[in-house]
Structures are given as C-alpha cells and as structure tokens.
Design a protein around this motif. Structure first.
Motif, mmCIF file in Angstrom:
data_model
loop_
_atom_site.group_PDB
_atom_site.id
_atom_site.type_symbol
_atom_site.label_atom_id
_atom_site.label_comp_id
_atom_site.label_asym_id
_atom_site.label_seq_id
_atom_site.Cartn_x
_atom_site.Cartn_y
_atom_site.Cartn_z
ATOM 1 N N PHE A 475 43.091 59.532 40.928
ATOM 2 C CA PHE A 475 42.298 59.498 42.163
ATOM 3 C C PHE A 475 40.955 58.830 41.903
ATOM 4 O O PHE A 475 40.470 58.027 42.695
ATOM 5 C CB PHE A 475 42.038 60.926 42.679
ATOM 6 C CG PHE A 475 43.149 61.482 43.525
ATOM 7 C CD1 PHE A 475 43.086 61.434 44.909
ATOM 8 C CD2 PHE A 475 44.260 62.055 42.929
ATOM 9 C CE1 PHE A 475 44.100 61.953 45.688
ATOM 10 C CE2 PHE A 475 45.282 62.581 43.698
ATOM 11 C CZ PHE A 475 45.203 62.525 45.084
ATOM 12 N N THR A 476 40.354 59.192 40.775
ATOM 13 C CA THR A 476 39.013 58.685 40.475
ATOM 14 C C THR A 476 39.078 57.188 40.145
ATOM 15 O O THR A 476 38.246 56.405 40.604
ATOM 16 C CB THR A 476 38.407 59.517 39.326
ATOM 17 O OG1 THR A 476 38.446 60.897 39.734
ATOM 18 C CG2 THR A 476 37.000 59.118 39.009
ATOM 19 N N VAL A 477 40.093 56.798 39.381
ATOM 20 C CA VAL A 477 40.259 55.361 39.068
ATOM 21 C C VAL A 477 40.456 54.575 40.363
ATOM 22 O O VAL A 477 39.772 53.570 40.627
ATOM 23 C CB VAL A 477 41.481 55.151 38.136
ATOM 24 C CG1 VAL A 477 41.759 53.663 37.941
ATOM 25 C CG2 VAL A 477 41.279 55.851 36.805
ATOM 26 N N PHE A 478 41.384 55.054 41.192
ATOM 27 C CA PHE A 478 41.678 54.332 42.442
ATOM 28 C C PHE A 478 40.490 54.373 43.415
ATOM 29 O O PHE A 478 40.289 53.444 44.198
ATOM 30 C CB PHE A 478 42.914 54.927 43.123
ATOM 31 C CG PHE A 478 44.224 54.417 42.580
ATOM 32 C CD1 PHE A 478 44.370 53.096 42.173
ATOM 33 C CD2 PHE A 478 45.329 55.250 42.508
ATOM 34 C CE1 PHE A 478 45.592 52.618 41.695
ATOM 35 C CE2 PHE A 478 46.542 54.786 42.031
ATOM 36 C CZ PHE A 478 46.678 53.467 41.625
ATOM 37 N N TYR A 479 39.735 55.458 43.381
ATOM 38 C CA TYR A 479 38.568 55.569 44.273
ATOM 39 C C TYR A 479 37.580 54.439 43.985
ATOM 40 O O TYR A 479 37.164 53.701 44.882
ATOM 41 C CB TYR A 479 37.911 56.941 44.072
ATOM 42 C CG TYR A 479 36.584 57.113 44.770
ATOM 43 C CD1 TYR A 479 36.520 57.357 46.137
ATOM 44 C CD2 TYR A 479 35.376 57.041 44.054
ATOM 45 C CE1 TYR A 479 35.294 57.527 46.779
ATOM 46 C CE2 TYR A 479 34.153 57.209 44.682
ATOM 47 C CZ TYR A 479 34.122 57.451 46.046
ATOM 48 O OH TYR A 479 32.910 57.609 46.677
ATOM 49 N N TRP A 480 37.237 54.293 42.701
ATOM 50 C CA TRP A 480 36.273 53.241 42.357
ATOM 51 C C TRP A 480 36.879 51.861 42.552
ATOM 52 O O TRP A 480 36.211 50.930 43.007
ATOM 53 C CB TRP A 480 35.759 53.447 40.921
ATOM 54 C CG TRP A 480 34.885 54.664 40.844
ATOM 55 C CD1 TRP A 480 35.178 55.853 40.249
ATOM 56 C CD2 TRP A 480 33.590 54.820 41.439
ATOM 57 N NE1 TRP A 480 34.154 56.743 40.430
ATOM 58 C CE2 TRP A 480 33.155 56.133 41.157
ATOM 59 C CE3 TRP A 480 32.752 53.988 42.179
ATOM 60 C CZ2 TRP A 480 31.929 56.629 41.593
ATOM 61 C CZ3 TRP A 480 31.523 54.482 42.604
ATOM 62 C CH2 TRP A 480 31.122 55.787 42.318
#
Ligand code: SF4
Length: 528
Positions: A475-480
C-alpha cells in the motif's frame, strides 16, 4: 360518467431489486385484469461474476415476494431458473406478454440503464405500450437532483445532503428558511473517526440477527447450486433477511444494539469483527424491502428517546439521505456513458487474489476472505482497503465496479458504478483531464492509515511505514508511486498541495526506487 373503456391488460414487471409490496407499479394496476411477472434469469446472475450469496439473496427474496403476492390474491406469473432454461430476460418478458395478452408493459424505473434500454427495445419490437413509473422509494427524484445540480459549479455531496435535510426536516430545528440543523452542525464526521485501542472494540459488538434459511430459501440455494455451479464465494453462512418482516427485524436489531456506537467507529476496522457496529441494511434497502424514510425515522426516534447519540444518528442519516441518494442522483444525471469513464487513464487488471484472498497482505486477505464467506464488507473496508489498493495499483475502474457489483450482497448498478468510478477510483471526470465529479480529491492512503484504523498490520509480514526494502508495505509503495505518477495531474488541485509537497521533498533516488518497486509489484500481482 363516461362509458368505461375496456381494460387494456398490463404485464406488471417486478425486478429483483423492487420488492416493495406497495410499489407504484402494483398500485397503478388492476387485479384481476393485470398480471405481475417476475423471472429468474441465468444471464442476470452471470453478466458479471456474482457471489453465490448475492444470487441466492435476490432469488430467495423474489420467491418470498411472489409468495406474498399470491397470498394477497395478486396474480403473479413467476419463472424460475429451471423454467427459464437459460433464456434471457427480454425473451421471458416477451413470452409472458403474449401469454397474458398484454398490451402494456408496466414497471417502475429500473435501477440499471441496461435494463431500461432492454425494455424500450422490447416494447418497440412487440408494439406494446411501455409505462415506466417513477421510483418513489427515493426521497429526491432524478428531476430534483438535476435541478440541484444545475445550480452548482461542483457537485459536492455535503450541499446536496443539506438540501435533503431541509427537504425531509430530518434532524432540523424550526421550519422554513430559518430551520437549523439539530445540535448546530450539519455534519458530525469529525466526531466519527475513532479507532480501537490495542485490546479492540469494547463493548464487543453484538452480531446482527441471523435469518436462518426457511424452506423457500433452502430450495433457492439448491436450485442455484444445481443450475449456476461455480459461482464465487461460499453459501454456508447465508442468513440475510429475505422478507420485509425479516428486514424490519434487522432494522430494529441495528437501532437497538449497534447504532449507539456506529458513528464514532464507522471508519474503524478490526480483524475478528467483520460487522462491528455497522447496520448491514444496505441489501434490504437496495432490494426495497426497507424504505429509507423508515430507517432514518427509527434512528431519529432512538435519538429522541435518548438511546443513541446525535453523532451516530447524524452519520447514519447522512449515509442514507446524503450519500445513497447523491450516488443515485449521479447515476441518473450522468446517464449510461458514465460507465465508460476512466479519468485517471488506468488500465490494469484486478489482481487474482480478489477472487480467492490468496495474498500475504493481511488487510486484503482479511477483507476479501470476509467477502468470499459472507458477501459483505463495510464501507471503510471497501473504500480504504479493497478500493484504495485497486486505485493505487492502477486497476481499470470498470474491473473494480464489476467486482463490487457482483461480489457484495447489496450490489446494484446505480450504487456500485458511481461508488466505484466516482468515490473509489476518482475516474468520473466528464472530460479528459477535467475535474472528477464525485470526489474533490482521490481517497488514497498508505499503510499508515490502515495501521491507525485497524489491527490488520499487527499480523502482517509487511511494515506499513516502510516504502522501500523487503518489508515495504505494498500500500505504501503504491501510495507514493500513485502520487509520483499523477504529480502533474493533481498539481492544480489545492486539496492535494500538502501531499504533493511530500513527493517534492523526496530525494530523486527514493522516487526512482519507488517507481521500480511499484512496477515490479504490479507485474508480480498480474495488474500489468
Ligand atoms: Fe496491509 Fe500493509 Fe498493513 Fe500489511 S502492513 S496489513 S499490507 S497495510
């Protein structure tokens, strides 16, 4: 009195999401003389992959409704899955119109453009009069919504909701133009964002009433298993309300046992509590077994009796006369072309784990397992877990809306399409590059949000705070990555300014690393 004209027999078509015993098409008909027609069609259960509990719910509720019509001596010609023999709905209606010598097809406005077009084509082909009556289930008519929208430069739900409060008088003090919201504020959302401590919800939420399958529902389950094998999901836990009496009992159960804490914790999640304090009334509402007015009034009565706080009641009323009616207004206003919108130009495939929950991301595994076993997910699981992930990963918005339509027991087109394309996927700009209609900014969040609002991250192999490295939360990778990819697209959106500043502050090497990780992840998950 003028001499009476001979009665022109009507075929009164009742669809599976129109199960109100007092619906306008029934009131406008004459029995005997007219005939109600209802049909189960394999095609309707298969045009998107439909969860077995959703399919059974619709068909069992239809069978109970037809049973009640017979008890009221209203003639009902009902075609079961067996009798339909795989024929599409338009053929079944055409045969019934011939069988009953009907010169009119009468129905209430269908909840799906596709069905409306089918009826128009059918009536024209058979030279029958088509009488489509307004759907009185909703508080705002499509014309009301159109009139409101025509005065606005942007279609912000909050202002429609205030109009609905004035229209209904719900939670208002005083009357006329001087009426004020009860408690002084229109919206108490700021009181409704609590999460649970490390010990979880307390008091433990009381699970919703279960409605164990009766003989009609058990027969429906058997038919669906036999005639529609391999539908996704499991039927084992099926206990949803399938009659109006069930639905009223479910409403009372929610008001008495979960409404008081619904508001404060409506955005919270907990892995062992799939329902928490949510109502689960969206399915009986969408099938028209419940009326939105009686739901709001029951909640307002609980407030007046001191049995529920204003923050919970306001949140519940807003969901029904605000969001629900606003979403339906968008569907009717924007027309069939809305379904083709893809404002962020995302074309990825839905990852396969949406169909089997086979993923090592604990939040997604929990939410999707729950959908597969029950056909239910509450709004924050849909918006901020399954929806958020699909948006961040770059999935095509229609893949997401089809999944919501088929996999949730309350899935109907007018709900899932604007919810998925508008609210979840931020995809509904009227013109390429233009502003989205439903959302002023995309609902995107990294793993940190899920960590704050749930206990999912505690048992996950990933670290919600990490955006690079082996432990990086997808989620965090895709968020950024989403923010990096869409940096220019959102540059003029003031609500995105602060978030984008964080992207700008990031070292170039980190941005590159995130882009590479996201690209690899997308390929591994089968999105691209
Ligand atoms: Fe979901 Fe990331 Fe938390 Fe795992 S760490 S549960 S993937 S948000």
């Amino acid at each position: 009195m003028p001499p009476s004209t001979p009665h022109r027999p009507a075929l009164v078509v009742v669809f599976g999401d129109q199960l109100d015993p007092d619906f306008p098409a029934l009131r406008a008909s004459r029995f005997p003389g007219d005939t109600v027609f209802m049909a189960e069609s394999v095609h309707e259960s298969r045009h998107v992959p439909s969860h077995i509990q959703r399919t059974v719910l619709f068909l069992a509720a239809m069978r109970h409704f037809a049973h009640d019509l017979h008890a009221r001596a209203i003639p009902c010609d009902y075609t079961t899955l067996d009798q339909a023999q795989g024929r599409p709905l338009d053929e079944l209606i055409a045969d019934a119109a011939t069988r009953h010598h009907a010169s009119i097809i009468r129905c209430v406005e269908p909840g799906e453009w596709r069905i409306r077009r089918m009826l128009e084509a059918l009536a024209a082909r058979l030279s029958l009069k088509l009488e489509i009556l307004p759907d009185t289930h909703f508080i705002a008519t499509p014309d009301d919504f159109r009139a409101w929208a025509s005065t606005r430069s942007s279609l912000t739900m909050e202002y429609f909701y205030r109009e609905q409060r004035r229209r209904t008088g719900y939670l208002m003090e005083g009357s006329g133009p001087r009426a004020k919201p009860r408690g002084g504020q229109w919206n108490l959302d700021h009181d409704n964002r609590e999460s649970f401590g490390k010990h979880g919800p307390s008091p433990r939420p009381r699970p919703p009433l279960r409605f164990e399958p009766d003989a009609i529902t058990r027969a429906t389950i058997a038919d669906v298993r036999r005639l529609l094998p391999n539908l996704p999901g499991s039927i084992d836990s099926f206990a949803w309300p399938v009659t109006r009496a069930d639905a009223l009992a479910a409403l009372r159960d929610f008001i008495d046992h979960r409404l008081p804490l619904f508001g404060p914790f409506e955005d919270a999640m907990w892995s062992t509590e799939p329902i928490l304090y949510h109502s689960t009334l969206s399915a009986p509402l969408n099938l028209k077994l419940l009326n939105p007015r009686e739901c709001c009034e029951a909640a307002i009565d609980a407030l007046s009796a001191g049995r529920a706080p204003l923050a919970s009641v306001e949140g519940f009323v807003r969901q029904i006369i605000g969001w629900r009616e606003y979403i339906r207004g968008i569907y009717t206003l924007e027309g069939p072309a809305y379904a083709e919108r893809n404002g962020l130009e995302q074309h990825g495939k839905l990852p396969w784990f949406y169909w089997n929950a086979d993923t090592d991301m604990n939040c997604l595994r929990t939410c999707i397992s729950q959908v597969l076993s029950t056909g239910f997910g509450h709004h924050i699981q849909r918006l901020m877990v399954t929806g958020n992930f699909a948006l961040l990963a770059g999935v095509h918005p229609r893949a997401v809306s089809d999944w919501y339509l088929g996999m949730f027991i309350d899935g109907v087109d007018w709900v899932t399409l604007p919810n998925a394309l508008g609210m979840v996927m931020h995809a509904d700009a009227r013109v390429p590059g233009g502003p989205a209609l439903v959302g002023t900014k995309p609902y995107v969040a990294s793993g940190a949000y899920i960590d704050r609002m749930s206990n999912y991250c505690q048992d996950c192999r990933y670290n919600p705070a990490a955006k690079t490295g082996d432990e990086a939360c997808p989620f965090t990778v895709f968020y950024w990555d989403f923010l990096i990819r869409n940096r220019e697209r959102f540059a003029s959106n003031q609500r995105m300014t602060m978030i984008l500043k964080n992207v700008d502050r990031m070292p170039e090497s980190t941005r590159t690393q995130i882009t590479i990780s996201a690209t690899t992840l997308r390929r591994t998950l089968g999105v691209t």
